[in-house]
Design an enzyme around this catalytic site. Structure first.
Site, PDB file in Angstrom:
ATOM      1  N   ASN A   4       0.810  -1.166  -0.039  1.00  0.00           N
ATOM      2  CA  ASN A   4       0.008   0.050   0.137  1.00  0.00           C
ATOM      3  C   ASN A   4       0.873   1.305  -0.050  1.00  0.00           C
ATOM      4  O   ASN A   4       2.146   1.261   0.240  1.00  0.00           O
ATOM      5  CB  ASN A   4      -1.049  -0.140   1.168  1.00  0.00           C
ATOM      6  CG  ASN A   4      -2.129  -1.138   1.128  1.00  0.00           C
ATOM      7  OD1 ASN A   4      -2.553  -1.127   0.024  1.00  0.00           O
ATOM      8  ND2 ASN A   4      -2.310  -1.700   2.132  1.00  0.00           N
ATOM      9  N   CYS A   5       0.350   2.346  -0.225  1.00  0.00           N
ATOM     10  CA  CYS A   5       0.869   3.607  -0.327  1.00  0.00           C
ATOM     11  C   CYS A   5       1.710   3.899   0.968  1.00  0.00           C
ATOM     12  O   CYS A   5       1.220   3.610   2.091  1.00  0.00           O
ATOM     13  CB  CYS A   5      -0.033   4.581  -0.628  1.00  0.00           C
ATOM     14  SG  CYS A   5       0.265   6.342  -0.920  1.00  0.00           S
ATOM     15  N   PRO A   6       2.846   4.490   0.704  1.00  0.00           N
ATOM     16  CA  PRO A   6       3.502   4.758  -0.312  1.00  0.00           C
ATOM     17  C   PRO A   6       4.592   4.086  -0.877  1.00  0.00           C
ATOM     18  O   PRO A   6       5.322   4.155  -1.830  1.00  0.00           O
ATOM     19  CB  PRO A   6       4.564   6.071   0.241  1.00  0.00           C
ATOM     20  CG  PRO A   6       4.830   5.576   1.840  1.00  0.00           C
ATOM     21  CD  PRO A   6       3.583   4.870   2.075  1.00  0.00           C
ATOM     22  N   ASP A  53      -3.048  -1.553  -5.006  1.00  0.00           N
ATOM     23  CA  ASP A  53      -3.402  -0.482  -4.364  1.00  0.00           C
ATOM     24  C   ASP A  53      -4.243   0.512  -5.325  1.00  0.00           C
ATOM     25  O   ASP A  53      -3.600   1.056  -6.225  1.00  0.00           O
ATOM     26  CB  ASP A  53      -2.273   0.144  -3.706  1.00  0.00           C
ATOM     27  CG  ASP A  53      -2.728   1.374  -2.664  1.00  0.00           C
ATOM     28  OD1 ASP A  53      -3.989   1.774  -2.722  1.00  0.00           O
ATOM     29  OD2 ASP A  53      -1.976   2.086  -2.755  1.00  0.00           O
TER      30      ASP A  53
END
Length: 75
Positions: free
Chosen positions: A13-15, A40
C-alpha cells in the site's frame, strides 16, 4: 511497447509502490520504460501526482482485474 524494467508491488500500500518505482527509476537511463504492477487502488492517483512532481512521463495506466498497471518513462 518495449518495457525496460518491471516491478511487482502487489499487496503493498501507499507509499511503497511509489518508493519502489522511484528507486527503480534511479537505476534506469533517460527514455527507458518502467512497468509497475500494483493492487493498491490509490496508486492510480499517486502515480499521476508522482509523474507531475518528478518530471517522469506517465505514459499509460491500465486496470486489469484487481491489478493497476502503470507505465512510466524515465526523464
Amino acid at each position: 511497447m518495449h518495457i525496460d524494467k518491471e516491478i511487482d508491488t502487489r499487496g503493498l500500500n501507499c507509499p511503497l509502490p511509489i518508493l519502489k518505482a522511484k528507486k527503480a527509476l534511479t537505476d534506469m537511463a533517460s527514455g527507458q520504460l518502467l512497468k509497475v504492477v500494483s493492487t493498491d487502488a490509490g496508486s492510480v492517483r499517486d502515480f499521476m501526482a508522482f509523474a507531475k512532481q518528478t518530471g517522469n512521463e506517465l505514459v499509460e495506466q491500465q486496470t486489469v482485474g484487481s491489478d493497476f498497471i502503470h507505465f512510466l518513462r524515465r526523464r
